[in-house]
Design a protein around this motif. Structure first.
Motif, short mmCIF file in Angstrom:
data_model
loop_
_atom_site.label_atom_id
_atom_site.label_comp_id
_atom_site.label_asym_id
_atom_site.label_seq_id
_atom_site.Cartn_x
_atom_site.Cartn_y
_atom_site.Cartn_z
N THR A 13 0.91 -1.14 0.01
CA THR A 13 0.11 0.06 -0.01
C THR A 13 0.95 1.27 -0.13
O THR A 13 2.07 1.20 0.54
CB THR A 13 -0.89 0.06 1.34
OG1 THR A 13 -1.70 -1.37 1.26
CG2 THR A 13 -1.89 0.97 1.26
N ASP A 14 0.37 2.56 -0.62
CA ASP A 14 1.26 3.48 -0.69
C ASP A 14 0.79 4.30 0.62
O ASP A 14 -0.15 4.21 1.27
CB ASP A 14 1.12 4.28 -1.88
CG ASP A 14 -0.13 4.97 -1.99
OD1 ASP A 14 -0.50 6.08 -1.41
OD2 ASP A 14 -1.12 4.60 -3.02
N LEU A 15 1.72 5.26 0.79
CA LEU A 15 1.85 6.28 2.18
C LEU A 15 1.12 7.61 1.97
O LEU A 15 1.32 8.55 2.53
CB LEU A 15 2.94 5.87 3.09
CG LEU A 15 2.88 6.53 4.30
CD1 LEU A 15 1.69 5.57 5.09
CD2 LEU A 15 4.35 6.45 5.03
N CYS A 16 0.94 7.78 0.70
CA CYS A 16 0.92 9.21 -0.09
C CYS A 16 0.03 10.11 0.55
O CYS A 16 0.33 11.23 1.10
CB CYS A 16 0.53 9.23 -1.67
SG CYS A 16 1.64 8.46 -2.52
N PHE A 17 -1.00 9.50 1.00
CA PHE A 17 -2.01 10.40 1.87
C PHE A 17 -1.59 10.87 3.11
O PHE A 17 -1.57 11.99 3.52
CB PHE A 17 -3.53 9.93 1.88
CG PHE A 17 -4.52 10.21 2.63
CD1 PHE A 17 -5.23 11.49 1.84
CD2 PHE A 17 -4.88 9.82 3.68
CE1 PHE A 17 -6.01 12.02 2.73
CE2 PHE A 17 -5.94 10.36 4.37
CZ PHE A 17 -6.60 11.61 4.02
N SER A 18 -1.40 9.96 3.99
CA SER A 18 -1.01 10.13 5.35
C SER A 18 0.53 10.93 5.32
O SER A 18 0.70 11.91 6.27
CB SER A 18 -0.56 8.89 6.00
OG SER A 18 -1.71 8.32 6.23
N THR A 230 -6.35 13.01 10.48
CA THR A 230 -7.41 13.32 9.75
C THR A 230 -8.61 13.97 10.61
O THR A 230 -8.50 13.85 12.01
CB THR A 230 -8.25 12.05 8.92
OG1 THR A 230 -8.54 11.00 9.91
CG2 THR A 230 -7.28 11.33 8.15
N SER A 231 -9.58 14.51 10.07
CA SER A 231 -10.65 15.36 10.82
C SER A 231 -11.84 14.46 10.92
O SER A 231 -12.67 14.96 11.88
CB SER A 231 -10.70 16.72 10.37
OG SER A 231 -11.13 16.78 8.91
N ASP A 232 -11.98 13.38 10.43
CA ASP A 232 -13.10 13.05 10.03
C ASP A 232 -13.39 11.56 10.17
O ASP A 232 -14.39 10.81 10.11
CB ASP A 232 -14.31 13.24 8.57
CG ASP A 232 -13.10 12.80 7.58
OD1 ASP A 232 -11.70 12.54 7.82
OD2 ASP A 232 -13.63 12.86 6.31
N GLU A 233 -12.36 11.21 11.14
CA GLU A 233 -12.23 9.45 11.61
C GLU A 233 -11.99 9.43 13.08
O GLU A 233 -11.63 10.32 13.63
CB GLU A 233 -11.13 8.80 10.67
CG GLU A 233 -11.27 8.88 9.13
CD GLU A 233 -10.01 8.11 8.44
OE1 GLU A 233 -10.19 7.19 7.78
OE2 GLU A 233 -8.89 8.76 8.47
N GLN A 234 -12.47 8.11 13.20
CA GLN A 234 -12.20 8.20 15.01
C GLN A 234 -10.74 7.23 15.18
O GLN A 234 -10.71 6.48 14.64
CB GLN A 234 -13.38 7.10 15.38
CG GLN A 234 -13.44 6.81 16.98
CD GLN A 234 -13.49 8.32 17.76
OE1 GLN A 234 -14.41 9.05 17.51
NE2 GLN A 234 -12.73 8.37 18.88
N TRP A 235 -9.88 7.92 15.62
CA TRP A 235 -8.80 7.29 16.01
C TRP A 235 -8.77 6.75 17.44
O TRP A 235 -9.26 7.10 18.33
CB TRP A 235 -7.62 8.43 15.83
CG TRP A 235 -7.53 8.79 14.51
CD1 TRP A 235 -7.85 9.75 13.87
CD2 TRP A 235 -6.29 8.78 13.76
NE1 TRP A 235 -7.63 9.86 12.63
CE2 TRP A 235 -6.48 9.38 12.48
CE3 TRP A 235 -4.99 7.78 13.83
CZ2 TRP A 235 -5.44 9.15 11.47
CZ3 TRP A 235 -4.03 7.55 12.78
CH2 TRP A 235 -4.35 8.40 11.48
N ASP A 236 -7.87 5.53 17.50
CA ASP A 236 -7.46 4.97 18.74
C ASP A 236 -6.52 5.45 19.52
O ASP A 236 -5.38 5.18 19.09
CB ASP A 236 -7.73 3.28 18.36
CG ASP A 236 -7.39 2.43 19.61
OD1 ASP A 236 -7.91 3.11 21.02
OD2 ASP A 236 -7.00 1.55 19.67
N VAL A 237 -6.56 6.04 20.70
CA VAL A 237 -5.42 6.72 21.46
C VAL A 237 -4.91 5.79 22.19
O VAL A 237 -5.39 5.12 22.74
CB VAL A 237 -5.73 8.05 22.25
CG1 VAL A 237 -4.66 8.61 22.79
CG2 VAL A 237 -6.55 9.19 20.99
#
Length: 257
Positions: A13-18, A230-237
């Protein structure tokens, strides 16, 4: 402090977005302007890029953003220098060979009083991070067999991480290409994307991607960062002291909460 980014996936998978989101924090939306680096595993090989300039204005970073390098494990770092001069030798990730594999390491934090014991591996630069990496590998080389079970290696990594964490801030990314070990003392978060996929929007750049059009229903891609991208996803802290071992996009072991 620096910022970290890693990826674990079950398919190249590419990492371009992140990576695009993270690089904005290197001198534009964030203060981490003292160099950057990223390493992509391709089989047992590693394709690595480093620059001592700010990632937000780096032409090399622009090339990486727009060139979809496919990998199952990738590690990235943007630096805000606190120990060591600003130069190429001090940019993460650091790479060494152990047991016939390239090991890649990136660290966020500071252990100002840490002094590594002498051993086979020596730092090239003058950061505490690279000294820590050499100390970890020297410990593994001395106390583990090259055919040691993964559980034994991880147990030693957890013990070492807990020891370092008692001396300061120690947020860690470490991989040998087969798995990805992460350890948190202050800040770390993750997200696992799998079907059904949806869109996501970066916090630090006006970029949105529809992952459904970029993936297959069988893809599993996890991203681990210092701060959510990202601003519209739920991240696991992560909790302080928590560690997770990732393989092919999934957590296969964890502990320390």
């Amino acid at each position: 402090m620096c910022e970290l980014l890693a990826m674990s996936a079950n398919t190249p998978t590419d990492l371009c977005f992140s990576f695009t989101g993270l690089t904005r924090r290197g001198g534009e939306t964030g203060p981490h302007k003292d160099g950057w680096g990223v390493s992509f595993y391709e089989g047992k090989g590693v394709r690595s890029f480093h620059d001592s300039d700010a990632s937000a204005s780096s032409r090399l970073a622009e090339v990486v953003q727009t060139h979809p390098i496919k990998s199952e494990v990738a590690i990235c770092h943007i630096r805000q220098a606190n120990v060591g001069e600003i130069c190429l030798a001090n940019t993460h990730p650091f790479i060494r060979e152990l047991w016939g594999r390239y090991w890649v390491f990136a660290h966020n934090g500071q252990l100002s009083k840490f002094r590594a014991a002498e051993g086979f591996y020596e730092p090239v630069g003058d950061t505490d991070s690279e000294a820590l990496f050499c100390d970890i590998l020297n410990h593994l080389r001395s106390h583990c067999d090259r055919n040691a079970p993964l559980e034994e290696v991880v147990e030693r990594l957890v013990r070492l991480s807990q020891t370092y964490a008692r001396e300061g801030v120690f947020n860690l990314l470490l991989s040998n290409g087969d798995w990805l070990f992460t350890y948190c003392t202050t800040k770390m978060a993750s997200i696992t994307r799998r079907a059904p996929f949806g869109p996501a929007r970066l916090k630090d750049a006006d970029v949105t991607v529809d992952f459904e059009s970029e993936t297959t229903p069988n893809d599993i891609v996890s991203v681990i960062v210092t701060e959510p991208l990202t601003s519209d996803e739920q991240w696991d802290v992560y909790e302080p002291g928590e560690w997770r071992l990732w393989k092919k996009g999934e957590v296969i072991a964890s502990g320390g909460k």
